[in-house]
Design an enzyme around this catalytic site. Structure first.
Site: not given
Lengths: 366, 321
Positions: A260, A264, A273
């Site tokens: 990815r 998201h 993160y």
């Protein structure tokens, strides 16, 4: 670590890895699928560009407040385009919520997708020949549907195979295991594509499961599995094609190793993160870049063709956006699609809303 | 300090964790990411990965392991990222969390607080806007709370973390950052099972909770009405006394919630008033809720979620009857 010393081995499994075209665009002739020509590869390349352009468009609409929260596919084009390109006309697919590229390959009129991402269920009323279910937001809940849909194909005496999509995070859900298990018992004509993009929002793959691969989860359901380079469109195509051909004997699980590259969803901030350096590593493995190199080396692609293709896509996308923006919402429609009929109680609620003009007062008050 | 509901909940969780070392948080993206709404932001840094657990993606697993943790002496706070996803853990909550105490004759107790964002109005994806309170309240055995202010959110959370029961803690997404309020830094309790009279009045009673509280307050202020507004705060167990006392005073009732109308909390309240105070009424009860259908995708939510006009017309109907 050896926990038990056993006399007899009762099971052993092995997960094989498939890559056909590497990061530099070099093809491995021994693994090259024999049912594919360069024209097909060029077509898949164009569809990857198309999917990426579509993705960028929805993102930009979302940033302008003209689309709802959206889960981009950036970086996952090869997994989606490769698998969808291996499907036959009557095969069906059951997506999660990020498989926009699959819809594109299956020929959805793009305006439906733009209507959906504007926030309207009417976008799900696309032509039946697209052959897919609407996106499923609750993670992995679509997987048992896929097993049931595959069962129904065989029941009806059809040859169609169902291709189902789930993310790496989705493989932790009970529904994923249950679907695999049912499909295994039924020998259902199902191909499960695990689109392993390494991240379930903020949780990296290594914290998702202690299992060494996601593919090997298939062993517990008695299903064959393979792991492929999910950024190699030819490898994904080849694995899916073989799985579809074998579906008459039962299901297959294909774990596609992709990444990815973006967020998201548009509500997510990965800088909380994920180090940017990780993303840089994957930029070199870009699924579009390597096929471009492959085609260029064969003299089948150049800047001019690239520009022409991008222009065509931009035009088609803009036309679809325009069509989608002409869509007019009609709140009475909501009441007509709850059941196969309109119960009196619901009709009363609609009449009440119309009579009292509830819908005119959305800004509130007197 | 003036803080919003997200900060109030974060503060309550931190205080609860300091007060009781057995309080652990678990859920998807609650640690490193701080939760998708940032309610648990910074808590992993403060309490470590042992007490703030980023779980695998599996809601039944989150609820089920939390039940096991509670049996094992911990006070878990499992989070479902959205109320629609919590249905994957529904079996664990209704089949086990709701029943462990009664079927073990209280030899097994489940101190746990199940957190989830609820309700809509914020243009999110499908399954992100549900108002599921009826499902959890209907069963019995689960306490269901839903604050509408930062102050109540913090006090109810502190109280829930000191109880020995499973509490379903519903947090209205729309109210997370809607306004700030003066909230004490230290721990304090808001009682569970007690409604709050947020405005006293004698002309009519409006019973509401969650996202509809600010809507009702606005309408009442604009209409310059002498209405009594009751914010339930706890849905189960219902504060029947507070409702009946108000109805006896006013004789007129509107019940407003965002959840769909049919078989909702409003039906329960209406039935109790009919059973115990029907002769006190000067007009039929009017309920306000969403249409009796699943929550729509954002394009249609403005037509679905009850708005100020709908509340205003309900009030007129009750006052004119």
């Amino acid at each position: 670590m050896q926990v038990f010393i056993l006399e007899t081995s009762v099971f052993s499994g092995e997960v094989k890895y498939l890559q056909v075209i590497d990061e530099n665009g070099n093809a491995d002739p021994a693994r090259f699928p024999n049912d594919i020509d360069d024209a097909k590869i060029a077509e898949m390349y164009k569809n990857m560009l198309y999917a990426r352009a579509f993705d960028a468009k929805v993102l930009s609409l979302q940033r302008q407040g003209r689309a709802v929260t959206y889960a981009p596919l950036l970086g996952e084009e090869a997994t989606q385009i490769g698998s969808a390109s291996a499907m036959r006309k009557d095969d069906l697919f059951v997506p999660a919520f990020r498989q926009h590229g699959v819809y594109i390959v299956r020929g959805i009129p793009l305006e439906y997708m733009f209507i959906y991402w504007r926030g309207y269920e009417e976008g799900n009323a696309y032509p039946k020949n697209v052959g897919g279910t609407p996106i499923a937001v609750p993670v992995a809940t679509q997987m048992p549907h896929a097993a049931g849909l595959a069962f129904a194909q065989r029941y009806a005496g059809k040859d169609a195979v169902v291709v189902a999509y789930v993310g790496d995070g989705g493989t932790s859900e009970g529904d994923f295991y249950e679907a695999m298990n049912f499909a295994g018992v039924w020998r259902a004509p199902l191909v499960i594509i695990i689109e392993n993009n390494e991240w379930a929002i903020s949780v990296p793959r290594k914290n998702q499961t202690a299992s060494q691969t996601l593919a090997q989860k298939a062993f517990a359901a008695g299903i064959p599995c393979v792991q492929v380079d999910g950024n190699d469109v030819v490898a994904v195509y080849k694995a899916t094609k073989e799985a579809i051909e074998n579906a008459k004997y039962g299901p297959t699980v294909i774990e596609c190793m992709t990444y990815r590259m973006g967020i998201h969803t548009t509500a997510d901030d990965p800088t909380k993160y994920r180090p940017d350096a990780d993303v840089e590593i994957w930029k070199a493995r870009d699924p579009i870049l390597r096929i471009r190199k492959y085609l260029e080396a064969k003299g089948l692609w150049n800047d001019e063709l690239d520009k022409k293709t991008l222009d065509e896509h931009a035009k088609a996308i803009d036309a679809a956006v325009e069509k989608a923006e002409q869509f007019k919402e009609d709140p009475t429609v909501m009441f007509k699609h709850v059941y196969s009929f309109v119960p009196q109680v619901l009709q009363n609620e609609l009449d009440d809303a119309l009579k009292n003009n509830f819908w005119q007062g959305e800004e509130g008050g007197e | 300090m003036q803080i919003n509901m997200v900060t109030a909940l974060n503060s309550a969780l931190e205080l609860g964790m300091r007060e009781n070392e057995n309080v652990v948080l678990l859920g998807e993206d609650i640690g490193r990411d701080g939760g998708v709404f940032r309610v648990t932001d910074g808590l992993m840094d403060k309490f470590g990965e042992k007490r703030v657990i980023d779980t695998p993606l599996a809601e039944s697993g989150i609820m089920g392991t939390a039940i096991g943790m509670a049996i094992g002496g911990l006070h878990p706070v499992p989070e479902a990222q959205f109320a629609g996803f919590m249905f994957l853990g529904f079996s664990q909550l209704v089949n086990h969390a709701a029943r462990y105490r009664s079927r073990s004759r209280s030899t097994i107790q489940l101190p746990m607080v199940v957190r989830t964002p609820v309700s809509g109005g914020v243009r999110t994806l499908e399954h992100h806007s549900e108002s599921p309170e009826t499902y959890y309240a209907h069963m019995g055995g689960l306490i269901v709370v839903e604050p509408s202010t930062p102050y109540d959110a913090k006090g109810l959370m502190i109280k829930a973390l000191r109880m020995n029961d499973p509490v379903i803690f519903l947090e209205p997404t729309k109210l997370y950052r809607l306004f700030k309020q003066e909230v004490p830094d230290e721990a304090y309790e808001v009682p569970i099972g007690k409604a709050s009279v947020v405005r006293e009045g004698s002309a009519l009673t409006i019973v509401t909770y969650g996202t509809m509280v600010p809507v009702v307050k606005d309408v009442v202020a604009k209409k310059n009405l002498d209405a009594e507004i009751i914010d339930l705060r706890t849905i189960n167990p219902l504060d029947e006394d507070a409702i009946l006392a108000s109805v006896k005073k006013t004789g007129r009732v509107v019940i407003a919630h965002e959840a769909s109308l049919s078989f909702g909390v409003g039906a329960e309240i209406s039935a109790r008033i009919a059973e115990k105070a029907i002769f006190e009424l000067d007009a039929p009860i009017v309920r306000v809720g969403s249409p009796s259908m699943p929550y729509p995708f954002p394009g249609y939510e403005k037509f679905y979620v009850p708005n100020a006009l709908k509340v205003s017309q309900a009030i007129d109907k009750v006052m004119e009857a």
